[in-house]
Design a protein around this motif. Sequence first.
Motif, PDB file in Angstrom:
ATOM      1  N   TYR A   1      29.740  48.618  39.737  1.00  0.00           N
ATOM      2  CA  TYR A   1      28.798  48.077  39.998  1.00  0.00           C
ATOM      3  C   TYR A   1      28.275  48.891  41.190  1.00  0.00           C
ATOM      4  O   TYR A   1      27.611  49.526  41.649  1.00  0.00           O
ATOM      5  CB  TYR A   1      28.972  46.907  39.610  1.00  0.00           C
ATOM      6  N   GLU A   2      29.559  48.150  42.175  1.00  0.00           N
ATOM      7  CA  GLU A   2      30.078  48.395  43.503  1.00  0.00           C
ATOM      8  C   GLU A   2      30.677  48.688  44.176  1.00  0.00           C
ATOM      9  O   GLU A   2      31.852  47.684  43.750  1.00  0.00           O
ATOM     10  CB  GLU A   2      28.607  47.733  44.410  1.00  0.00           C
ATOM     11  N   PRO A   3      31.347  49.321  44.862  1.00  0.00           N
ATOM     12  CA  PRO A   3      32.047  49.087  46.198  1.00  0.00           C
ATOM     13  C   PRO A   3      32.679  48.107  46.334  1.00  0.00           C
ATOM     14  O   PRO A   3      32.036  47.200  46.231  1.00  0.00           O
ATOM     15  CB  PRO A   3      32.216  50.187  46.747  1.00  0.00           C
ATOM     16  N   SER A   4      34.252  46.759  46.126  1.00  0.00           N
ATOM     17  CA  SER A   4      34.396  45.723  46.664  1.00  0.00           C
ATOM     18  C   SER A   4      34.962  45.732  47.822  1.00  0.00           C
ATOM     19  O   SER A   4      35.203  44.532  48.594  1.00  0.00           O
ATOM     20  CB  SER A   4      35.928  45.894  45.695  1.00  0.00           C
ATOM     21  N   PHE A   5      34.997  46.598  48.605  1.00  0.00           N
ATOM     22  CA  PHE A   5      35.274  46.687  50.251  1.00  0.00           C
ATOM     23  C   PHE A   5      36.708  45.626  50.281  1.00  0.00           C
ATOM     24  O   PHE A   5      36.402  44.996  50.991  1.00  0.00           O
ATOM     25  CB  PHE A   5      33.937  46.198  51.156  1.00  0.00           C
ATOM     26  N   ASP A   6      37.629  45.782  49.488  1.00  0.00           N
ATOM     27  CA  ASP A   6      38.838  45.546  50.078  1.00  0.00           C
ATOM     28  C   ASP A   6      38.508  43.962  49.686  1.00  0.00           C
ATOM     29  O   ASP A   6      39.615  43.497  49.730  1.00  0.00           O
ATOM     30  CB  ASP A   6      39.258  45.390  51.831  1.00  0.00           C
TER      31      ASP A   6
ATOM     32  N   PRO B   1      38.907  41.745  46.032  1.00  0.00           N
ATOM     33  CA  PRO B   1      39.009  41.403  44.319  1.00  0.00           C
ATOM     34  C   PRO B   1      38.233  42.513  43.463  1.00  0.00           C
ATOM     35  O   PRO B   1      38.131  42.381  42.664  1.00  0.00           O
ATOM     36  CB  PRO B   1      39.881  40.193  44.215  1.00  0.00           C
ATOM     37  N   VAL B   2      37.121  40.813  44.012  1.00  0.00           N
ATOM     38  CA  VAL B   2      35.479  41.421  43.476  1.00  0.00           C
ATOM     39  C   VAL B   2      34.467  41.448  43.404  1.00  0.00           C
ATOM     40  O   VAL B   2      34.504  41.138  45.001  1.00  0.00           O
ATOM     41  CB  VAL B   2      35.385  39.572  42.746  1.00  0.00           C
ATOM     42  N   CYS B   3      33.866  42.734  42.957  1.00  0.00           N
ATOM     43  CA  CYS B   3      32.390  43.245  44.599  1.00  0.00           C
ATOM     44  C   CYS B   3      31.503  42.192  43.867  1.00  0.00           C
ATOM     45  O   CYS B   3      31.244  41.533  43.361  1.00  0.00           O
ATOM     46  CB  CYS B   3      32.142  44.591  43.251  1.00  0.00           C
ATOM     47  N   GLY B   4      30.686  42.379  44.997  1.00  0.00           N
ATOM     48  CA  GLY B   4      29.633  41.508  44.866  1.00  0.00           C
ATOM     49  C   GLY B   4      28.815  41.272  43.785  1.00  0.00           C
ATOM     50  O   GLY B   4      28.568  39.803  43.467  1.00  0.00           O
ATOM     51  N   THR B   5      28.412  42.246  42.834  1.00  0.00           N
ATOM     52  CA  THR B   5      27.844  42.668  41.609  1.00  0.00           C
ATOM     53  C   THR B   5      27.995  41.216  40.534  1.00  0.00           C
ATOM     54  O   THR B   5      28.084  40.184  39.873  1.00  0.00           O
ATOM     55  CB  THR B   5      27.515  43.692  40.621  1.00  0.00           C
ATOM     56  N   CYS B   6      29.518  41.688  40.504  1.00  0.00           N
ATOM     57  CA  CYS B   6      30.754  40.712  39.270  1.00  0.00           C
ATOM     58  C   CYS B   6      30.979  39.544  40.429  1.00  0.00           C
ATOM     59  O   CYS B   6      31.077  38.223  39.537  1.00  0.00           O
ATOM     60  CB  CYS B   6      31.568  41.351  39.486  1.00  0.00           C
ATOM     61  N   HIS B   7      30.807  39.304  41.417  1.00  0.00           N
ATOM     62  CA  HIS B   7      30.952  37.833  41.443  1.00  0.00           C
ATOM     63  C   HIS B   7      29.677  36.986  41.509  1.00  0.00           C
ATOM     64  O   HIS B   7      29.934  35.712  41.108  1.00  0.00           O
ATOM     65  CB  HIS B   7      31.197  38.390  43.300  1.00  0.00           C
ATOM     66  N   LEU B   8      29.088  37.804  41.758  1.00  0.00           N
ATOM     67  CA  LEU B   8      27.666  36.594  41.205  1.00  0.00           C
ATOM     68  C   LEU B   8      27.247  36.330  39.869  1.00  0.00           C
ATOM     69  O   LEU B   8      26.837  35.848  39.368  1.00  0.00           O
ATOM     70  CB  LEU B   8      25.740  37.857  41.780  1.00  0.00           C
ATOM     71  N   PHE B   9      28.062  37.458  38.825  1.00  0.00           N
ATOM     72  CA  PHE B   9      27.724  36.888  37.478  1.00  0.00           C
ATOM     73  C   PHE B   9      29.222  35.875  37.106  1.00  0.00           C
ATOM     74  O   PHE B   9      28.919  35.137  35.922  1.00  0.00           O
ATOM     75  CB  PHE B   9      28.473  38.248  36.683  1.00  0.00           C
ATOM     76  N   LEU B  10      30.131  36.271  37.843  1.00  0.00           N
ATOM     77  CA  LEU B  10      31.256  34.909  37.665  1.00  0.00           C
ATOM     78  C   LEU B  10      31.797  34.404  38.159  1.00  0.00           C
ATOM     79  O   LEU B  10      32.299  33.039  37.723  1.00  0.00           O
ATOM     80  CB  LEU B  10      32.651  36.188  37.090  1.00  0.00           C
TER      81      LEU B  10
ATOM     82  N   PRO C   1      20.668  33.120  38.502  1.00  0.00           N
ATOM     83  CA  PRO C   1      20.161  32.099  39.749  1.00  0.00           C
ATOM     84  C   PRO C   1      19.166  33.888  40.739  1.00  0.00           C
ATOM     85  O   PRO C   1      19.766  34.959  40.207  1.00  0.00           O
ATOM     86  CB  PRO C   1      22.048  32.912  40.854  1.00  0.00           C
ATOM     87  N   PRO C   2      18.483  33.323  41.649  1.00  0.00           N
ATOM     88  CA  PRO C   2      17.773  34.306  42.051  1.00  0.00           C
ATOM     89  C   PRO C   2      18.337  35.493  42.890  1.00  0.00           C
ATOM     90  O   PRO C   2      18.258  36.814  42.909  1.00  0.00           O
ATOM     91  CB  PRO C   2      16.444  33.741  42.931  1.00  0.00           C
ATOM     92  N   ASN C   3      19.522  34.974  43.003  1.00  0.00           N
ATOM     93  CA  ASN C   3      20.598  36.429  44.104  1.00  0.00           C
ATOM     94  C   ASN C   3      20.648  37.407  42.745  1.00  0.00           C
ATOM     95  O   ASN C   3      21.257  38.753  43.776  1.00  0.00           O
ATOM     96  CB  ASN C   3      21.581  35.528  44.872  1.00  0.00           C
ATOM     97  N   LEU C   4      20.989  36.987  42.162  1.00  0.00           N
ATOM     98  CA  LEU C   4      21.553  38.033  40.354  1.00  0.00           C
ATOM     99  C   LEU C   4      20.779  39.111  40.096  1.00  0.00           C
ATOM    100  O   LEU C   4      20.977  40.194  39.945  1.00  0.00           O
ATOM    101  CB  LEU C   4      22.110  37.545  39.759  1.00  0.00           C
ATOM    102  N   VAL C   5      19.494  38.383  40.409  1.00  0.00           N
ATOM    103  CA  VAL C   5      18.537  39.074  40.053  1.00  0.00           C
ATOM    104  C   VAL C   5      17.654  40.768  41.014  1.00  0.00           C
ATOM    105  O   VAL C   5      17.502  41.351  40.871  1.00  0.00           O
ATOM    106  CB  VAL C   5      16.656  38.259  39.320  1.00  0.00           C
ATOM    107  N   GLU C   6      18.181  39.761  42.086  1.00  0.00           N
ATOM    108  CA  GLU C   6      17.297  40.766  43.377  1.00  0.00           C
ATOM    109  C   GLU C   6      19.121  41.690  43.476  1.00  0.00           C
ATOM    110  O   GLU C   6      18.437  42.973  43.593  1.00  0.00           O
ATOM    111  CB  GLU C   6      18.303  39.936  44.633  1.00  0.00           C
ATOM    112  N   ARG C   7      20.214  41.394  43.275  1.00  0.00           N
ATOM    113  CA  ARG C   7      21.161  42.301  43.227  1.00  0.00           C
ATOM    114  C   ARG C   7      20.916  43.333  41.993  1.00  0.00           C
ATOM    115  O   ARG C   7      21.172  44.691  41.877  1.00  0.00           O
ATOM    116  CB  ARG C   7      22.170  41.894  43.366  1.00  0.00           C
TER     117      ARG C   7
END
Length: 442
Positions: free
Chosen positions: A104-109, A111-120, A170-176
């Motif tokens: 989905y996207e880089p994790s920037f060091d 453990p979880v990227c932003g998209t997976c964090h919004l999902f999980l 969550p709206p943040n997930l839709v925006e992402r």
Amino acid sequence: MSVNHQASAADDLNDSPVVENGGENALSSNIKGSVSHIATNCNHLHDLEEQNEHDQNNTEDKTEDSNDPEKFDEGDHVPEPGPSQYNEEFSYSHTSCYYCNGYYEPSFDEPVCGTCHLFLFSDEVSRPHTTLPINSEKTDDGDSGNDEPTDGYYERRSSNQSGYPVPEQPPNLVERLNQLSTPRPSDNLSSHLVECLPSEVLLAVFSFLDDMSLWSVGFVCKRWHNLLRSHVPLESWKTYVKRRFPLYKPICNIYDWFQVYSQFMQSCPCKTCLQLSLQPQMRDEENTWRSNRLRNELKTLTSEPPEGIEAMPLDSNYCHWQATITGPVGSPYEGGIFYLYVLVPYGYPMSPPIVRFLTKIFHPNISRHGDVGLDSITHNWSLALTLSKVLISVQSLLTDPFCQVCMESDIGKLYLNNREVFEDIARTWTWKYAMHDILPPL
């Protein structure tokens, strides 16, 4: 006889002269047909032997390539280190997201990227929670035994006429997801434009950033780092530290609060969870039972705190809490102070709280993201449990890990098979990440 010798003998028989008479002609014709059939089979067997040798060589080459870490393709998922690869200098390498491997996207060091964090691991305060089943069968006297919550809170939340809209996502997930699915047009800007910006413009931009973003831009380049160090006063970083970690009580002299803030950021397993801990929440319907219970729990935690445990709410709704656990004596975590983020949902106490570590810790029942593998806050939740009891259970987990079911299976194997190496790594992590109150920043 080998296949080659059989084929050579068949060729010799095929080339031998044939006696010219009736009976011998038929016999020699039959012999020729049999010999030709044998030769064909022998050649086929010879080809099979060569093919098997070729496949075996390819398999050995692939095995050697897989054992060589430099021969992995960029898209390959590098396997996790086994128990034999752990040492005192071990640390997780978050080159890509642990779940999507950078899909989905880089994790920037992280453990979880932003998209997976919004999902999980999204902020579950505003989400509907599964509550424990309540027995509504009444006895002869008309008492169901569930009259404690007198405000009818759970009946209102379960009804569609509550007036409190609960979004499906969550709206943040839709925006992402929209950002990931919509190509961004090119800005057509010079690559050296940012480098040419004067310091006054950069400082004006930095003034709109929150503390975590401000700290992050200090590691973009040396020029930005020097700007922050020279124009952001140390008192501001002290304020940021107290705001993010209100339970921090140093017992040593602090001369550089920027370094203290940096130590806390580098010790946090997931900076997104740290950001969520101070996220403002919309005020939900008043729940007298929940509010009274949390006030009583806070009073107990303040007046009679368990040994080595502190906790306090971060907002007026008692949704976000921060807690500290002191490493138990005799364990490799002794002397360390571990910060935890406790998320108390609006369905509490019918729904369990969510507990995550804000300090890196080497433990089989605590994931690299900071999640705690404790059954009492998942499927074995009970109304009799409180935040204090949950924190005590987490503290006891540091003394006695449960390795039958682990959040990090390799660490569990290391704990069972090589306890000495496990304790050395756990002790090193404690000294490195959990002793900021004792050890001043270097």
